[in-house]
Design a protein around this motif. Structure first.
Motif, PDB file in Angstrom:
ATOM      1  N   MET A  19      37.141  30.996  30.799  1.00 16.70           N
ATOM      2  CA  MET A  19      36.738  32.332  31.251  1.00 16.70           C
ATOM      3  C   MET A  19      36.221  32.291  32.685  1.00 16.70           C
ATOM      4  O   MET A  19      36.500  33.185  33.479  1.00 16.70           O
ATOM      5  CB  MET A  19      35.681  32.922  30.319  1.00 16.70           C
ATOM      6  CG  MET A  19      36.235  33.335  28.990  1.00 16.70           C
ATOM      7  SD  MET A  19      35.134  34.328  27.954  1.00 16.70           S
ATOM      8  CE  MET A  19      33.576  33.539  28.115  1.00 16.70           C
ATOM      9  N   PHE A  20      35.462  31.264  33.037  1.00 17.86           N
ATOM     10  CA  PHE A  20      34.968  31.127  34.399  1.00 17.86           C
ATOM     11  C   PHE A  20      36.124  30.971  35.382  1.00 17.86           C
ATOM     12  O   PHE A  20      36.140  31.613  36.439  1.00 17.86           O
ATOM     13  CB  PHE A  20      34.027  29.925  34.508  1.00 17.86           C
ATOM     14  CG  PHE A  20      33.580  29.661  35.911  1.00 17.86           C
ATOM     15  CD1 PHE A  20      32.594  30.433  36.494  1.00 17.86           C
ATOM     16  CD2 PHE A  20      34.161  28.659  36.667  1.00 17.86           C
ATOM     17  CE1 PHE A  20      32.188  30.207  37.802  1.00 17.86           C
ATOM     18  CE2 PHE A  20      33.771  28.417  37.961  1.00 17.86           C
ATOM     19  CZ  PHE A  20      32.784  29.196  38.536  1.00 17.86           C
ATOM     20  N   LEU A  21      37.093  30.129  35.055  1.00 16.77           N
ATOM     21  CA  LEU A  21      38.230  29.917  35.951  1.00 16.77           C
ATOM     22  C   LEU A  21      39.070  31.182  36.124  1.00 16.77           C
ATOM     23  O   LEU A  21      39.506  31.493  37.231  1.00 16.77           O
ATOM     24  CB  LEU A  21      39.102  28.760  35.443  1.00 16.77           C
ATOM     25  CG  LEU A  21      38.510  27.370  35.615  1.00 16.77           C
ATOM     26  CD1 LEU A  21      39.414  26.333  34.969  1.00 16.77           C
ATOM     27  CD2 LEU A  21      38.281  27.051  37.069  1.00 16.77           C
ATOM     28  N   VAL A  22      39.287  31.909  35.046  1.00 14.51           N
ATOM     29  CA  VAL A  22      40.047  33.162  35.136  1.00 14.51           C
ATOM     30  C   VAL A  22      39.294  34.169  36.001  1.00 14.51           C
ATOM     31  O   VAL A  22      39.880  34.827  36.864  1.00 14.51           O
ATOM     32  CB  VAL A  22      40.328  33.726  33.727  1.00 14.51           C
ATOM     33  CG1 VAL A  22      40.827  35.152  33.788  1.00 14.51           C
ATOM     34  CG2 VAL A  22      41.327  32.843  33.000  1.00 14.51           C
ATOM     35  N   GLY A  23      37.999  34.289  35.797  1.00  9.04           N
ATOM     36  CA  GLY A  23      37.194  35.205  36.619  1.00  9.04           C
ATOM     37  C   GLY A  23      37.204  34.800  38.080  1.00  9.04           C
ATOM     38  O   GLY A  23      37.330  35.641  38.971  1.00  9.04           O
ATOM     39  N   PHE A  24      37.053  33.511  38.344  1.00  6.98           N
ATOM     40  CA  PHE A  24      37.069  33.021  39.716  1.00  6.98           C
ATOM     41  C   PHE A  24      38.406  33.300  40.385  1.00  6.98           C
ATOM     42  O   PHE A  24      38.453  33.750  41.537  1.00  6.98           O
ATOM     43  CB  PHE A  24      36.774  31.521  39.739  1.00  6.98           C
ATOM     44  CG  PHE A  24      36.822  30.926  41.113  1.00  6.98           C
ATOM     45  CD1 PHE A  24      35.768  31.116  42.000  1.00  6.98           C
ATOM     46  CD2 PHE A  24      37.912  30.186  41.533  1.00  6.98           C
ATOM     47  CE1 PHE A  24      35.811  30.578  43.276  1.00  6.98           C
ATOM     48  CE2 PHE A  24      37.965  29.641  42.796  1.00  6.98           C
ATOM     49  CZ  PHE A  24      36.913  29.841  43.673  1.00  6.98           C
ATOM     50  N   LEU A  25      39.496  33.069  39.677  1.00  4.55           N
ATOM     51  CA  LEU A  25      40.820  33.329  40.251  1.00  4.55           C
ATOM     52  C   LEU A  25      41.031  34.822  40.504  1.00  4.55           C
ATOM     53  O   LEU A  25      41.640  35.195  41.509  1.00  4.55           O
ATOM     54  CB  LEU A  25      41.910  32.768  39.342  1.00  4.55           C
ATOM     55  CG  LEU A  25      41.982  31.247  39.294  1.00  4.55           C
ATOM     56  CD1 LEU A  25      43.011  30.798  38.269  1.00  4.55           C
ATOM     57  CD2 LEU A  25      42.290  30.670  40.662  1.00  4.55           C
ATOM     58  N   CYS A  26      40.518  35.674  39.628  1.00  8.80           N
ATOM     59  CA  CYS A  26      40.632  37.123  39.842  1.00  8.80           C
ATOM     60  C   CYS A  26      39.874  37.542  41.102  1.00  8.80           C
ATOM     61  O   CYS A  26      40.380  38.329  41.903  1.00  8.80           O
ATOM     62  CB  CYS A  26      40.112  37.884  38.635  1.00  8.80           C
ATOM     63  SG  CYS A  26      41.180  37.766  37.192  1.00  8.80           S
ATOM     64  N   VAL A  27      38.670  37.030  41.284  1.00  7.83           N
ATOM     65  CA  VAL A  27      37.886  37.358  42.476  1.00  7.83           C
ATOM     66  C   VAL A  27      38.571  36.832  43.727  1.00  7.83           C
ATOM     67  O   VAL A  27      38.632  37.509  44.759  1.00  7.83           O
ATOM     68  CB  VAL A  27      36.454  36.794  42.348  1.00  7.83           C
ATOM     69  CG1 VAL A  27      35.704  36.872  43.664  1.00  7.83           C
ATOM     70  CG2 VAL A  27      35.705  37.531  41.254  1.00  7.83           C
ATOM     71  N   LEU A  28      39.128  35.629  43.648  1.00 10.49           N
ATOM     72  CA  LEU A  28      39.818  35.037  44.785  1.00 10.49           C
ATOM     73  C   LEU A  28      41.043  35.851  45.177  1.00 10.49           C
ATOM     74  O   LEU A  28      41.258  36.135  46.364  1.00 10.49           O
ATOM     75  CB  LEU A  28      40.219  33.597  44.458  1.00 10.49           C
ATOM     76  CG  LEU A  28      40.820  32.785  45.585  1.00 10.49           C
ATOM     77  CD1 LEU A  28      39.788  32.559  46.676  1.00 10.49           C
ATOM     78  CD2 LEU A  28      41.329  31.461  45.050  1.00 10.49           C
ATOM     79  N   VAL A  29      41.825  36.264  44.204  1.00  7.75           N
ATOM     80  CA  VAL A  29      43.010  37.077  44.489  1.00  7.75           C
ATOM     81  C   VAL A  29      42.603  38.407  45.095  1.00  7.75           C
ATOM     82  O   VAL A  29      43.199  38.871  46.072  1.00  7.75           O
ATOM     83  CB  VAL A  29      43.858  37.280  43.204  1.00  7.75           C
ATOM     84  CG1 VAL A  29      44.900  38.367  43.384  1.00  7.75           C
ATOM     85  CG2 VAL A  29      44.521  35.969  42.820  1.00  7.75           C
ATOM     86  N   TYR A  30      41.552  39.041  44.558  1.00 10.83           N
ATOM     87  CA  TYR A  30      41.076  40.314  45.093  1.00 10.83           C
ATOM     88  C   TYR A  30      40.621  40.160  46.542  1.00 10.83           C
ATOM     89  O   TYR A  30      40.905  41.003  47.387  1.00 10.83           O
ATOM     90  CB  TYR A  30      39.933  40.856  44.239  1.00 10.83           C
ATOM     91  CG  TYR A  30      39.281  42.076  44.837  1.00 10.83           C
ATOM     92  CD1 TYR A  30      39.932  43.302  44.821  1.00 10.83           C
ATOM     93  CD2 TYR A  30      38.032  42.004  45.436  1.00 10.83           C
ATOM     94  CE1 TYR A  30      39.346  44.424  45.376  1.00 10.83           C
ATOM     95  CE2 TYR A  30      37.440  43.116  45.995  1.00 10.83           C
ATOM     96  CZ  TYR A  30      38.106  44.326  45.959  1.00 10.83           C
ATOM     97  OH  TYR A  30      37.524  45.427  46.524  1.00 10.83           O
ATOM     98  N   ALA A  31      39.931  39.078  46.826  1.00 15.04           N
ATOM     99  CA  ALA A  31      39.416  38.872  48.178  1.00 15.04           C
ATOM    100  C   ALA A  31      40.528  38.595  49.172  1.00 15.04           C
ATOM    101  O   ALA A  31      40.398  38.915  50.354  1.00 15.04           O
ATOM    102  CB  ALA A  31      38.409  37.724  48.183  1.00 15.04           C
ATOM    103  N   LEU A  32      41.620  38.026  48.720  1.00 12.99           N
ATOM    104  CA  LEU A  32      42.699  37.650  49.632  1.00 12.99           C
ATOM    105  C   LEU A  32      43.827  38.676  49.702  1.00 12.99           C
ATOM    106  O   LEU A  32      44.772  38.480  50.471  1.00 12.99           O
ATOM    107  CB  LEU A  32      43.263  36.281  49.234  1.00 12.99           C
ATOM    108  CG  LEU A  32      42.267  35.132  49.358  1.00 12.99           C
ATOM    109  CD1 LEU A  32      42.909  33.838  48.880  1.00 12.99           C
ATOM    110  CD2 LEU A  32      41.751  34.985  50.769  1.00 12.99           C
ATOM    111  N   LEU A  33      43.727  39.744  48.942  1.00 13.47           N
ATOM    112  CA  LEU A  33      44.763  40.776  49.006  1.00 13.47           C
ATOM    113  C   LEU A  33      44.717  41.482  50.363  1.00 13.47           C
ATOM    114  O   LEU A  33      43.632  41.829  50.841  1.00 13.47           O
ATOM    115  CB  LEU A  33      44.563  41.818  47.909  1.00 13.47           C
ATOM    116  CG  LEU A  33      45.010  41.440  46.519  1.00 13.47           C
ATOM    117  CD1 LEU A  33      44.625  42.527  45.530  1.00 13.47           C
ATOM    118  CD2 LEU A  33      46.491  41.196  46.459  1.00 13.47           C
TER     119      LEU A  33
END
Length: 51
Positions: A19-33
């Motif tokens: 769950m932590f990794l999925v959340g981190f990847l979601c935040v990372l993708v949002y920040a880099l869009l």
């Protein structure tokens, strides 16, 4: 099959990590869009505005 403390603890640790990794990847993708760039630029200039 009875669940032991070790098996429940192991499952919850792995689940928490996933769950932590999925959340981190979601935040990372949002920040880099590219579409988020305008929002972040506006937020960066906010302290410098004189209202």
């Amino acid at each position: 099959m009875p669940e032991t403390y070790a098996s429940v603890a192991s499952f919850s640790q792995i689940g928490g990590l996933v769950m932590f990794l999925v959340g981190f990847l979601c935040v990372l993708v949002y920040a880099l869009l590219p579409s988020s760039k305008n929002k972040f630029d506006a937020a960066a200039r906010m302290p410098l505005r004189e209202d």
